[in-house]
Design a protein around this motif. Structure first.
Motif, PDB file in Angstrom:
ATOM      1  N   ALA A 126      18.318  20.742  54.786  1.00 32.84           N
ATOM      2  CA  ALA A 126      18.966  21.953  55.280  1.00 32.84           C
ATOM      3  C   ALA A 126      20.040  21.571  56.290  1.00 32.84           C
ATOM      4  O   ALA A 126      19.880  20.620  57.056  1.00 32.84           O
ATOM      5  CB  ALA A 126      17.949  22.889  55.931  1.00 32.84           C
TER       6      ALA A 126
ATOM      7  N   VAL B 173      18.586  31.650  51.255  1.00 29.37           N
ATOM      8  CA  VAL B 173      18.922  31.645  52.677  1.00 29.37           C
ATOM      9  C   VAL B 173      18.933  33.052  53.259  1.00 29.37           C
ATOM     10  O   VAL B 173      18.801  33.222  54.476  1.00 29.37           O
ATOM     11  CB  VAL B 173      20.274  30.956  52.950  1.00 29.37           C
TER      12      VAL B 173
ATOM     13  N   VAL C 241      24.450  28.431  56.438  1.00 27.44           N
ATOM     14  CA  VAL C 241      23.228  27.714  56.070  1.00 27.44           C
ATOM     15  C   VAL C 241      23.360  27.178  54.654  1.00 27.44           C
ATOM     16  O   VAL C 241      23.786  27.903  53.740  1.00 27.44           O
ATOM     17  CB  VAL C 241      21.988  28.632  56.138  1.00 27.44           C
TER      18      VAL C 241
ATOM     19  N   GLU D 188      13.384  28.917  51.003  1.00 26.42           N
ATOM     20  CA  GLU D 188      13.330  30.009  51.981  1.00 26.42           C
ATOM     21  C   GLU D 188      12.621  29.585  53.262  1.00 26.42           C
ATOM     22  O   GLU D 188      13.064  29.928  54.368  1.00 26.42           O
ATOM     23  CB  GLU D 188      12.643  31.216  51.353  1.00 26.42           C
TER      24      GLU D 188
ATOM     25  N   ALA E  89      15.026  27.351  55.142  1.00 29.51           N
ATOM     26  CA  ALA E  89      16.106  28.122  55.771  1.00 29.51           C
ATOM     27  C   ALA E  89      15.624  28.803  57.037  1.00 29.51           C
ATOM     28  O   ALA E  89      16.299  28.757  58.083  1.00 29.51           O
ATOM     29  CB  ALA E  89      16.641  29.154  54.787  1.00 29.51           C
TER      30      ALA E  89
END
Length: 299
Positions: free
Chosen positions: A76, A228, A268, A286, A289
């Motif tokens: 990430a 995200v 992101v 997810e 993020a």
């Protein structure tokens, strides 16, 4: 929409900025290690993020084999648009991943740059392709625009101007096998969403082009609204990508975009591969993020 006959496409660590030390940094590093260590990363349970409702076999010709891996990996990158830095914080190794459909933002950016160079707006036909390509992840539209921009050479010429140094276009018609890094995806997002008027951050995309991409990414179809966006409140703009590898059956799942959390705006990019299922990949992305945005907010 489908992506290729070797994948299923459904519609459906931390590099701490500066040198702040002490208890806060210790907590941050400890909290991120369990997720972003490649030696120990696991996808969250699928129920945390159900897969989109429809799944179809793809048709565009990606047949590259990959070596099986025992565990998924994820990277990430997060950049605060409200801060002074233009370098993202990275969680995980900034290694190359296949893009799948997140490349469609880059394809559109390249198309818009070419139109700007020609002193023209997009044609009606180009808009008729660009809009479903982003909003619905339409692959037929992506195929057409990939050809129009000149495939990988055209993409890479645009990316040189956009500052993407680690993104290599996919071979032939295989745009989904473009290789990129999380930090390069932040550079692309910055060229779309940053409006700072400084020599270091001015985007080669003009205001009209930026606004067009922002609008499409902000109006993503409801069955595409995962990834995200789960690190955000009601306001977000995103593009997701997903593919299943023929050789291993494992999934690449990626998500990039702008989110707003607690009144602050972030770019992101989360890239992953090696998930056992699409829903596992979505859950992993997810979770990554949310944790990366939360960690960045605390730095």
């Amino acid at each position: 929409m489908p992506y290729s006959h070797s994948i299923s496409h459904s519609k459906t660590s931390a590099r701490h900025r500066g040198s702040r030390a002490g208890a806060c940094a210790g907590v941050l590093l400890a909290s991120m290690t369990s997720l972003f260590s490649f030696a120990a990363v696991h996808a969250a349970p699928a129920v945390a993020a159900p897969a989109p409702s429809e799944q179809t076999r793809a048709t565009a010709g990606v047949d590259a084999a990959v070596q099986p891996q025992s565990k998924p990996r994820v990277t990430a990158a997060v950049l605060s648009l409200d801060g002074g830095s233009r370098k993202p914080l990275l969680y995980g190794e900034d290694a190359p991943y296949d893009t799948a459909s997140i490349i469609k933002v880059d394809i559109l950016a390249a198309l818009l740059l070419q139109a700007q160079d020609a002193g023209r707006h997009l044609t009606v036909q180009e808009r008729a392709l660009a809009e479903p390509m982003i909003r619905n992840s339409d692959n037929a539209a992506a195929n057409a625009l990939w050809r129009e921009i000149g495939r990988a050479p055209g993409l890479e010429a645009a990316n040189k101007r956009l500052g993407l140094a680690s993104t290599k276009g996919g071979p032939g018609t295989k745009w989904g096998l473009t290789r990129t890094t999380a930090s390069d995806q932040i550079r692309l997002l910055l060229s779309v969403f940053d409006s700072a008027a400084t020599s270091k951050t001015d985007s080669p995309l003009n205001k009209e082009s930026q606004a067009y991409i922002q609008t499409l990414m902000s109006r993503i179809a409801s069955d595409q609204a995962w990834g995200v966006s789960k690190a955000s409140g009601a306001e977000y703009a995103l593009k997701n990508g997903w593919l299943q590898r023929t050789a291993s059956g494992l999934w690449d799942v990626n998500s990039v975009g702008r989110v707003t959390a607690d009144g602050h705006r972030y770019l992101v990019a989360v890239l992953s591969d090696g998930s056992a299922s699409m829903s596992d990949g979505i859950s992993l992305v997810e979770r990554a993020a949310r944790q990366a945005v939360s960690a960045t907010a605390r730095t």
